[in-house]
Enzyme design. Structure first.
Site, mmCIF file in Angstrom:
data_model
loop_
_atom_site.group_PDB
_atom_site.id
_atom_site.type_symbol
_atom_site.label_atom_id
_atom_site.label_comp_id
_atom_site.label_asym_id
_atom_site.label_seq_id
_atom_site.Cartn_x
_atom_site.Cartn_y
_atom_site.Cartn_z
ATOM 1 N N ASP A 12 14.762 41.402 9.296
ATOM 2 C CA ASP A 12 13.452 41.178 8.918
ATOM 3 C C ASP A 12 12.856 41.281 10.361
ATOM 4 O O ASP A 12 13.524 41.522 11.449
ATOM 5 C CB ASP A 12 13.159 39.758 8.720
ATOM 6 N N ASP A 14 9.255 40.504 11.788
ATOM 7 C CA ASP A 14 8.380 39.626 12.423
ATOM 8 C C ASP A 14 9.001 38.185 12.380
ATOM 9 O O ASP A 14 9.155 37.625 11.330
ATOM 10 C CB ASP A 14 6.890 39.533 11.647
#
Length: 230
Positions: A12, A14
């Site tokens: 991922d 952020d």
């Protein structure tokens, strides 16, 4: 042969690779202020951690009774975010080390994010991670965002990897749920500390309750190596 031969790692973006949530909060605050919502707080923002930008603004529209279409809100928020990200996006140092460790072993890697393709590209370029992370999937490119598994499954497809041989690194409950639904192992590094007890994180194979303060590149690498030789 690499110690991690056959393993692919999907990040991922952020809150996992980069500390971008403050910029997303500020972009959201500025956007909502433009549309007459002046009191958007960090606690309000925390509820959207792990949710795609498009789904976030769609929920804003319902919650705050905004008349502007989702497409307009999305464009305004992305404009504010990109202004901030171009000058202040920052990779977590231990995550950068982890990417370098994996690259040195030739481990296939991808980024799978709820952000827009332009936002992902801007952040990776700003931090220099684009040199190592060339396979990128945005939730805008698949039918459903997290907690659906679509973005992770598409990343695996682009890497030519079997989902069961993929390991996801995630900071948010919806992402941990998406990894589980994709049939992938998950290292969870909760961005919002009080969410560590969320049931979605219970499905993670490794849960670092202390978040980024607990994560180290070497420990994560050693954990992968032990799991892979069992």
């Amino acid at each position: 042969m690499s110690t991690l031969d056959g393993i692919s790692v999907i990040f991922d973006l952020d809150g996992t690779l980069v500390d971008s949530e403050p910029n997303y909060y500020e972009a959201g605050r500025r956007t909502l202020a433009e549309y007459g919502v002046p009191d958007f707080t960090w606690a309000d923002h925390a509820a959207y951690v792990g949710i795609s930008t498009q789904e976030t603004v769609a929920d804003w529209r319902r919650r705050y009774g905004l008349g502007a279409p989702v497409e307009e809100l999305l464009a305004v928020k992305n404009r504010h975010y990109l202004e901030l990200a171009r000058v202040s996006a920052r990779a977590y140092p231990e995550m950068r080390k982890f990417v370098e460790l994996l690259a040195g072993e030739g481990v296939p890697m991808a980024v799978a994010s709820g952000s827009s393709p332009e936002a992902i590209g801007t952040v990776l370029a700003r931090t220099g991670l684009d040199a190592r992370l060339r396979t990128v999937v945005s939730a805008d490119e698949v039918e459903r965002g997290k907690p659906a598994p679509d973005v992770f499954l598409e990343a695996a497809r682009r890497l030519g990897a079997e989902p069961a041989r993929c390991v996801v690194l995630e900071d948010a409950a919806p992402g941990a749920a998406a990894a589980h639904a994709a049939g992938m192992r998950c290292i969870a590094i909760p961005y919002v500390a009080h969410q560590a007890d969320a049931p979605e994180f219970a499905t993670a194979d490794l849960l670092l309750r202390g978040g980024q303060e607990e994560f180290t590149a070497r420990a994560a690498y050693d954990w992968l190596a032990r799991r892979d030789t069992k």
